[in-house]
Structure formats: structure tokens, C-alpha cells
Design an enzyme around this catalytic site. Structure first.
Site, PDB file in Angstrom:
ATOM      1  CG  ASP A   1       1.150   0.478  -5.510  1.00 51.11           C
ATOM      2  OD1 ASP A   1       0.113   0.897  -4.508  1.00 51.11           O
ATOM      3  OD2 ASP A   1       0.741  -0.477  -6.453  1.00 51.11           O
TER       4      ASP A   1
ATOM      5  CB  SER B   1      -0.487  -9.584  -9.692  1.00 51.46           C
ATOM      6  OG  SER B   1      -0.673  -8.768  -8.840  1.00 51.46           O
TER       7      SER B   1
ATOM      8  N   GLY C   1      -7.153 -14.707  -7.617  1.00 50.48           N
ATOM      9  CA  GLY C   1      -7.567 -14.716  -6.375  1.00 50.48           C
ATOM     10  C   GLY C   1      -6.920 -15.038  -5.221  1.00 50.48           C
ATOM     11  CB  ALA C   2      -3.778 -16.865  -4.848  1.00 49.87           C
TER      12      ALA C   2
ATOM     13  CB  SER D   1     -10.269 -16.982 -20.866  1.00 46.95           C
ATOM     14  OG  SER D   1      -9.712 -17.654 -19.749  1.00 46.95           O
TER      15      SER D   1
ATOM     16  CE1 TYR E   1      -4.951  -1.695  -3.061  1.00 48.52           C
ATOM     17  CE2 TYR E   1      -6.092   0.035  -3.852  1.00 48.52           C
ATOM     18  CZ  TYR E   1      -4.906  -0.749  -3.779  1.00 48.52           C
ATOM     19  OH  TYR E   1      -3.574  -0.544  -4.763  1.00 48.52           O
TER      20      TYR E   1
ATOM     21  CG  HIS F   1      -2.134  -1.140   1.064  1.00 42.90           C
ATOM     22  ND1 HIS F   1      -3.430  -0.587   0.605  1.00 42.90           N
ATOM     23  CD2 HIS F   1      -2.202  -2.182   1.144  1.00 42.90           C
ATOM     24  CE1 HIS F   1      -4.001  -1.748   0.242  1.00 42.90           C
ATOM     25  NE2 HIS F   1      -3.381  -2.598   0.843  1.00 42.90           N
TER      26      HIS F   1
ATOM     27  CG  ASP G   1      -0.387  -5.351  -8.380  1.00 37.84           C
ATOM     28  OD1 ASP G   1       0.277  -5.459  -7.708  1.00 37.84           O
ATOM     29  OD2 ASP G   1      -1.480  -5.562  -8.396  1.00 37.84           O
TER      30      ASP G   1
HETATM   31  C1  GLA Z   1      -2.828  -4.603  -4.889  1.00 37.09           C
HETATM   32  C2  GLA Z   1      -2.563  -3.398  -6.038  1.00 37.09           C
HETATM   33  C3  GLA Z   1      -1.478  -2.810  -5.740  1.00 37.09           C
HETATM   34  C4  GLA Z   1      -0.934  -2.408  -4.634  1.00 37.09           C
HETATM   35  C5  GLA Z   1      -0.956  -3.551  -3.575  1.00 37.09           C
HETATM   36  C6  GLA Z   1      -0.819  -3.247  -1.957  1.00 37.09           C
HETATM   37  O1  GLA Z   1      -1.909  -5.691  -5.217  1.00 37.09           O
HETATM   38  O2  GLA Z   1      -3.235  -3.885  -7.313  1.00 37.09           O
HETATM   39  O3  GLA Z   1      -1.093  -1.702  -6.870  1.00 37.09           O
HETATM   40  O4  GLA Z   1      -1.421  -1.176  -3.886  1.00 37.09           O
HETATM   41  O5  GLA Z   1      -2.381  -3.953  -3.609  1.00 37.09           O
HETATM   42  O6  GLA Z   1       0.508  -3.009  -2.014  1.00 37.09           O
END
Ligand code: GLA
Length: 390
Positions: A43, A134, A130-131, A74, A232, A41, A180
Site C-alpha cells: 500500500d 486492524s 494486537g492480532a 472505552s 515496519y 506492504h 486498513d
Molecule cells: C499494516 C499497515 C498497512 C499495511 C500492512 C502491510 O497493516 O497498517 O497500511 O502496510 O501493514 O501490508
């Protein structure tokens, strides 16, 4: 081994394309998921993060068309979703297809109107969804790289990361940062990526895990998280409120020395959110400094401190994530923390190879004892960023 697996996934992806669309693709591109080693958190607060690209990837096989139609398939979902370059609209894009078509929409915003042609795209992936690894950024970055090339847009990797983020923010509706996509596009084997999210500068730092006989375990708690939900976004708002009240444009501008003043200016909850971000930025820099000076085992304590900060100050952990971390620590991990946006998903643990079985067993036992769903525990290694495969 990984070369063999990679070939397998790419072959699978191109075969899948041929089956779906009845013709061979022009090429195949791939992009990895990511694990954030530290810097959570931070970025979207213009701060620092230290992610790796992992050895799990999404492959997109693609072929240009002569018209303006976009089709996406997909292997994880049935049916082909069709759209049109002239009708792409963030509000209409839904479900899994919002990710690839969202990237197309984001690219079209800056491209000269009318010069682009339609494309067929087929996605296959071994990034668990979902884990918190990314899987969405892997899709976005693979598609962005493919379209950049097929459409001859000539965009650099940082610009493509912005495209992926824009798709995620506008089309998927998750107000996420740039980490990500940066990790997925810029990661390198055996290196972490020190990201400065203000300047967007990225520096690859050798990890040396293998030489030190260390490994990174992912503990997927199999509890879901979605960043399009409220948690978030509300953390992001608290950070913005905190920065405003402190008179700075982003929390990046604050250091640990500003915390006593912040404690006087901010309400208790906002202060804790701000303290997490400020100390986490410092932990990223301290982690990289310790890694360089003392080697990878020195990273452990920073992971533990990061987790405590997310659990107590940012309040984004869950009982499952806390248990994954405490069990890993109790059974011999050098350090552990939840990773990603929080509210579910995965934790990571830095573990000596010789301790891996003990840590895995210990986590499994503790989860069974707590009555939680058995977690999936597997190793990841720092791998190459997005690339053309064939
Ligand atoms: C998710 C978001 C990122 C970042 C993280 C927390 O993965 O996609 O941009 O904010 O949460 O670090």
C-alpha cells in the site's frame, strides 16, 4: 446470526455510553477490522492490495455537547479521557485514547476553526487487539464516520480513510499505509476490495467462498506486533531507497521485467525487499484474475507464494507465523499466509469447510509440539464496511 450479534454489540455500546455519561447517545456508528487476503506492504508503495472487511466490529456511541470538550471512554479500559478541541496536539495524545482523539485532531486540521462542538464518545469492540486484524483502523473509521456526521463535514469515504491514516501516522506514530482504513470503510459482504493505492480506486470483487463451501480461517498466534516499532518503518525505508536507486517515484512503477536490472543496481537485501513488493503487486492482480476466471479455490497457490515471499525476501515472518502457515498447508488448507504488517499477529488459511476441523486440530497439535502458546483459530467472513447503526 450475525444480525443478532450485531444488534448485541450495538446495544452493548449504547448502554455503555449511557452508563458512562448518564444520558443516551445521539447515535451509534460501527466499523469493522480487516483481513488482507493478499497484497502485503504494497500500500505505501502505491501498489495493489486485496483486503476484506471482517465480521468483527468496533461500535462508537456518540453525543454532541454544547461546549468544546471531547470525552472518550472505552469498555476495554477504565477511566474517561478528556481533551479540548482547542488543545488537541498529536504530541500529547497517548495510549488507547490517541486513536479516537487522533481522528478528532486530524479532522480539526481542515475544519473551519471554531465551528465545531465537543463530543462524548464511548467505544466497544469485538475486534481482537494486537492480532493484526486492524482493531486500530476499526476505531479510527468508526470515530471518523461519527464525527463526520455529527460535525456535518460531508467528507467522502476515501477522505475519511486518509483521516484515519493521518491519525495513525502522526498521533500513534506508525508509518502505515491506506489499506486498513480503506478496507474498513469500503468493504462489502462477500466481496474482496481490489485497492489501487496509487489512484485510491477501489473495486469490489465477489469472493463466492460460501457457495464454493470454502472458508477463511484466522490463526492468531498471540505473539504481539506493533507498527510503531522499528521493523515496519525499516522495511518502508528499504522500499523508498530501492525506488530511488531505480530512478522511480515508487515501487509501483516497477514490474517483474525490471527485476534483472534491479539485481544489478541494488544491494542484496534491498533487492530482496524490492522483489517482494514487485512480485506481490503482480500476485494481487493474478489472484483477482484467477478468482474471476476459475473461482475461489484457485486463490490458494497465490497465498502460499505470498507467504514464501514475506518469509524469505521481505523477512517479516516469525517462527509462529511460519508454523501456522505450514501446519495449515499440511493439514489440507488450499493456501495460507501471514497477514498484516508482520513480526507477529495472525496468519490466514483458505480451507474447505469439510476440512476445517482437521486443519484446526493439526495447527493446535503442531503449536503444542513446538512449545508455542496455543493460537486462537476462528473463521472470518467478508462483511459490510463502516456504517451508522442507529
Ligand atoms: C499494516 C499497515 C498497512 C499495511 C500492512 C502491510 O497493516 O497498517 O497500511 O502496510 O501493514 O501490508
Amino acid at each position: 446470526m450475525s444480525g443478532f450479534l450485531r444488534e448485541g454489540l450495538v446495544r452493548q455500546g449504547t448502554d455503555y455510553f449511557t452508563r458512562e455519561f448518564g444520558v443516551a447517545p445521539d447515535g451509534a456508528w460501527s466499523a469493522p477490522g480487516r483481513v488482507n487476503v493478499i497484497g502485503e506492504h504494497t500500500d505505501y508503495n502505491d501498489g495493489f492490495a486485496f483486503p476484506i472487511a471482517i465480521d468483527k466490529r468496533t461500535v462508537v456511541a456518540a453525543r454532541s455537547r454544547g461546549d468544546r470538550i471531547l470525552r472518550v471512554a472505552s469498555s476495554a479500559f477504565s477511566g474517561v479521557v478528556e481533551s479540548n478541541l482547542d488543545k488537541l496536539n498529536p504530541e500529547d495524545l497517548k495510549g488507547w485514547a490517541a486513536y479516537p482523539l487522533g481522528v478528532a485532531w486530524a479532522l480539526v486540521q481542515d475544519a473551519p476553526a471554531g465551528t465545531l462542538t465537543g463530543v462524548d464518545l464511548a467505544l466497544s469492540s469485538d475486534v481482537p487487539a494486537g492480532a493484526g486484524l486492524s482493531s486500530s483502523a476499526a476505531v479510527e473509521c468508526a470515530v471518523a464516520l461519527a464525527l463526520n456526521e455529527l460535525w456535518k463535514l460531508g467528507l467522502g469515504r476515501q477522505a475519511l480513510a486518509r483521516i484515519g491514516q493521518l491519525a495513525e501516522n502522526r498521533v500513534v506514530g506508525a508509518p502505515t499505509g491506506i489499506m486498513d482504513q480503506s478496507a474498513s470503510l469500503l468493504g462489502e459482504p462477500d466481496h474482496g476490495l481490489l485497492l489501487d493505492c496509487q489512484s485510491l480506486q477501489a473495486e469490489s470483487v465477489p469472493l463466492g467462498f460460501a457457495a464454493a463451501e470454502l472458508g477463511l480461517l484466522v490463526i492468531d498466534t498471540r505473539t504481539s506486533h506493533s507498527h510503531a516499532d522499528g521493523g515496519y518503518a525499516s522495511r518502508r525505508r528499504s522500499c523508498e531507497d530501492g525506488a530511488k536507486a531505480m530512478g522511480v517515484s515508487s515501487l509501483r512503477a516497477l514490474g517483474p521485467e525490471d527485476l534483472p536490472r534491479a539485481a544489478g543496481v541494488l544491494d542484496g537485501e534491498t533487492f530482496r525487499r524490492v522483489r517482494h513488493v514487485v512480485t506481490e503487486n503482480q500476485r494481487v492482480l493474478d489472484t483477482v484474475a484467477a478468482l474471476r476466471a476459475e473461482g475461489p479455490a484457485a486463490v490458494g497457490p497465490f497465498l502460499n507464494a505470498s507467504h514464501a515471499s514475506m518469509r524469505d525476501d521481505f523477512e517479516i515472518s516469525t517462527p509462529e507465523l511460519d508454523l501456522a502457515v505450514s501446519a495449515a498447508q499440511a493439514f489440507g488448507a488450499l493456501g495460507a499466509r501471514m497477514t498484516g504488517g508482520g513480526f507477529g499477529g495472525a496468519a490466514i488459511a483458505l480451507v474447505r469447510n469439510s476440512d476445517t476441523p482437521r486443519v484446526k486440530d493439526g495447527i493446535a497439535r503442531e503449536f503444542a509440539r513446538a512449545g508455542f502458546t496455543a493460537p486462537r483459530v476462528f473463521p472470518v467472513s467478508a462483511s459490510a464496511g463502516a456504517r451508522r447503526e442507529e
